[in-house]
Scaffold this motif. Sequence first.
Motif, PDB file in Angstrom:
ATOM      1  N   ILE A   1      -0.598   4.042   0.080  1.00 33.90           N
ATOM      2  CA  ILE A   1      -0.716   3.840   1.526  1.00 33.90           C
ATOM      3  C   ILE A   1      -1.706   2.707   1.809  1.00 33.90           C
ATOM      4  O   ILE A   1      -1.486   1.890   2.711  1.00 33.90           O
ATOM      5  N   CYS A   2      -2.807   2.641   1.033  1.00 35.99           N
ATOM      6  CA  CYS A   2      -3.757   1.534   1.195  1.00 35.99           C
ATOM      7  C   CYS A   2      -3.057   0.197   0.996  1.00 35.99           C
ATOM      8  O   CYS A   2      -3.275  -0.744   1.769  1.00 35.99           O
ATOM      9  N   ALA A   3      -2.240   0.110  -0.040  1.00 36.87           N
ATOM     10  CA  ALA A   3      -1.508  -1.127  -0.301  1.00 36.87           C
ATOM     11  C   ALA A   3      -0.587  -1.470   0.871  1.00 36.87           C
ATOM     12  O   ALA A   3      -0.499  -2.639   1.270  1.00 36.87           O
ATOM     13  N   GLU A   4       0.077  -0.471   1.422  1.00 37.65           N
ATOM     14  CA  GLU A   4       0.953  -0.712   2.572  1.00 37.65           C
ATOM     15  C   GLU A   4       0.156  -1.185   3.786  1.00 37.65           C
ATOM     16  O   GLU A   4       0.578  -2.088   4.497  1.00 37.65           O
ATOM     17  N   ILE A   5      -0.995  -0.577   4.032  1.00 36.65           N
ATOM     18  CA  ILE A   5      -1.837  -0.979   5.160  1.00 36.65           C
ATOM     19  C   ILE A   5      -2.289  -2.427   4.986  1.00 36.65           C
ATOM     20  O   ILE A   5      -2.288  -3.207   5.939  1.00 36.65           O
ATOM     21  N   LEU A   6      -2.665  -2.786   3.764  1.00 35.59           N
ATOM     22  CA  LEU A   6      -3.127  -4.148   3.492  1.00 35.59           C
ATOM     23  C   LEU A   6      -1.988  -5.153   3.403  1.00 35.59           C
ATOM     24  O   LEU A   6      -2.227  -6.361   3.463  1.00 35.59           O
ATOM     25  N   GLY A   7      -0.774  -4.674   3.222  1.00 32.61           N
ATOM     26  CA  GLY A   7       0.374  -5.568   3.098  1.00 32.61           C
ATOM     27  C   GLY A   7       0.436  -6.241   1.737  1.00 32.61           C
ATOM     28  O   GLY A   7       0.876  -7.384   1.619  1.00 32.61           O
ATOM     29  N   VAL A   8      -0.034  -5.524   0.697  1.00 32.75           N
ATOM     30  CA  VAL A   8      -0.026  -6.057  -0.665  1.00 32.75           C
ATOM     31  C   VAL A   8       0.695  -5.077  -1.581  1.00 32.75           C
ATOM     32  O   VAL A   8       0.967  -3.941  -1.208  1.00 32.75           O
TER      33      VAL A   8
ATOM     34  N   ALA B   1      -0.132  -3.266  -7.385  1.00 27.20           N
ATOM     35  CA  ALA B   1      -0.868  -3.982  -8.433  1.00 27.20           C
ATOM     36  C   ALA B   1      -2.010  -4.800  -7.830  1.00 27.20           C
ATOM     37  O   ALA B   1      -3.115  -4.829  -8.378  1.00 27.20           O
ATOM     38  N   THR B   2      -1.762  -5.441  -6.704  1.00 29.53           N
ATOM     39  CA  THR B   2      -2.821  -6.209  -6.034  1.00 29.53           C
ATOM     40  C   THR B   2      -3.908  -5.294  -5.523  1.00 29.53           C
ATOM     41  O   THR B   2      -5.100  -5.621  -5.610  1.00 29.53           O
ATOM     42  N   TYR B   3      -3.548  -4.121  -5.022  1.00 37.10           N
ATOM     43  CA  TYR B   3      -4.554  -3.143  -4.595  1.00 37.10           C
ATOM     44  C   TYR B   3      -5.475  -2.816  -5.764  1.00 37.10           C
ATOM     45  O   TYR B   3      -6.698  -2.838  -5.628  1.00 37.10           O
ATOM     46  N   TRP B   4      -4.912  -2.535  -6.937  1.00 34.98           N
ATOM     47  CA  TRP B   4      -5.727  -2.180  -8.100  1.00 34.98           C
ATOM     48  C   TRP B   4      -6.561  -3.368  -8.575  1.00 34.98           C
ATOM     49  O   TRP B   4      -7.670  -3.188  -9.071  1.00 34.98           O
TER      50      TRP B   4
ATOM     51  N   THR C   1       0.171   8.489   7.954  1.00 30.80           N
ATOM     52  CA  THR C   1      -1.154   7.904   7.746  1.00 30.80           C
ATOM     53  C   THR C   1      -1.148   6.441   8.139  1.00 30.80           C
ATOM     54  O   THR C   1      -2.069   5.950   8.790  1.00 30.80           O
ATOM     55  N   LEU C   2      -0.088   5.760   7.786  1.00 32.22           N
ATOM     56  CA  LEU C   2       0.034   4.346   8.110  1.00 32.22           C
ATOM     57  C   LEU C   2       0.155   4.148   9.619  1.00 32.22           C
ATOM     58  O   LEU C   2      -0.485   3.278  10.198  1.00 32.22           O
TER      59      LEU C   2
ATOM     60  N   THR D   1      -6.493  11.706  -9.568  1.00 33.09           N
ATOM     61  CA  THR D   1      -6.299  11.406  -8.152  1.00 33.09           C
ATOM     62  C   THR D   1      -7.438  10.540  -7.633  1.00 33.09           C
ATOM     63  O   THR D   1      -8.595  10.919  -7.718  1.00 33.09           O
ATOM     64  N   THR D   2      -7.068   9.383  -7.112  1.00 34.86           N
ATOM     65  CA  THR D   2      -8.037   8.430  -6.589  1.00 34.86           C
ATOM     66  C   THR D   2      -7.703   8.144  -5.132  1.00 34.86           C
ATOM     67  O   THR D   2      -6.543   8.163  -4.738  1.00 34.86           O
ATOM     68  N   SER D   3      -8.733   7.866  -4.335  1.00 31.49           N
ATOM     69  CA  SER D   3      -8.501   7.498  -2.941  1.00 31.49           C
ATOM     70  C   SER D   3      -9.551   6.490  -2.498  1.00 31.49           C
ATOM     71  O   SER D   3     -10.542   6.245  -3.178  1.00 31.49           O
TER      72      SER D   3
END
Length: 76
Positions: free
Chosen positions: A28-35, A38-41, A11-12, A58-60
């Motif tokens: 995966i969102c956190a990895e894409i954003l580079g954070v 915890a920062t994603y949340w 996905t990344l 399950t959240t997306s």
Amino acid sequence: MKKATSSINSTLANFSQLPDEAHIRPKICAEILGVSIATYWRLVKAKHLPTIRLTERTTSTTAGALRAFIASKVGV
């Protein structure tokens, strides 16, 4: 001794090719954003990133919402 291998989540690696409706899990969102996760949340809690509840546990976030967030931060 094993060699360390780096693998990139599919996905990344294919984020730019995903349709806007594609669901992406928080890690995966956190990895894409580079954070960090915890920062994603924190971004979700501050209503900077919308989420979708797929099930009770399950959240997306959609690829389109993630792209819009990135574009707003880059100024595109």
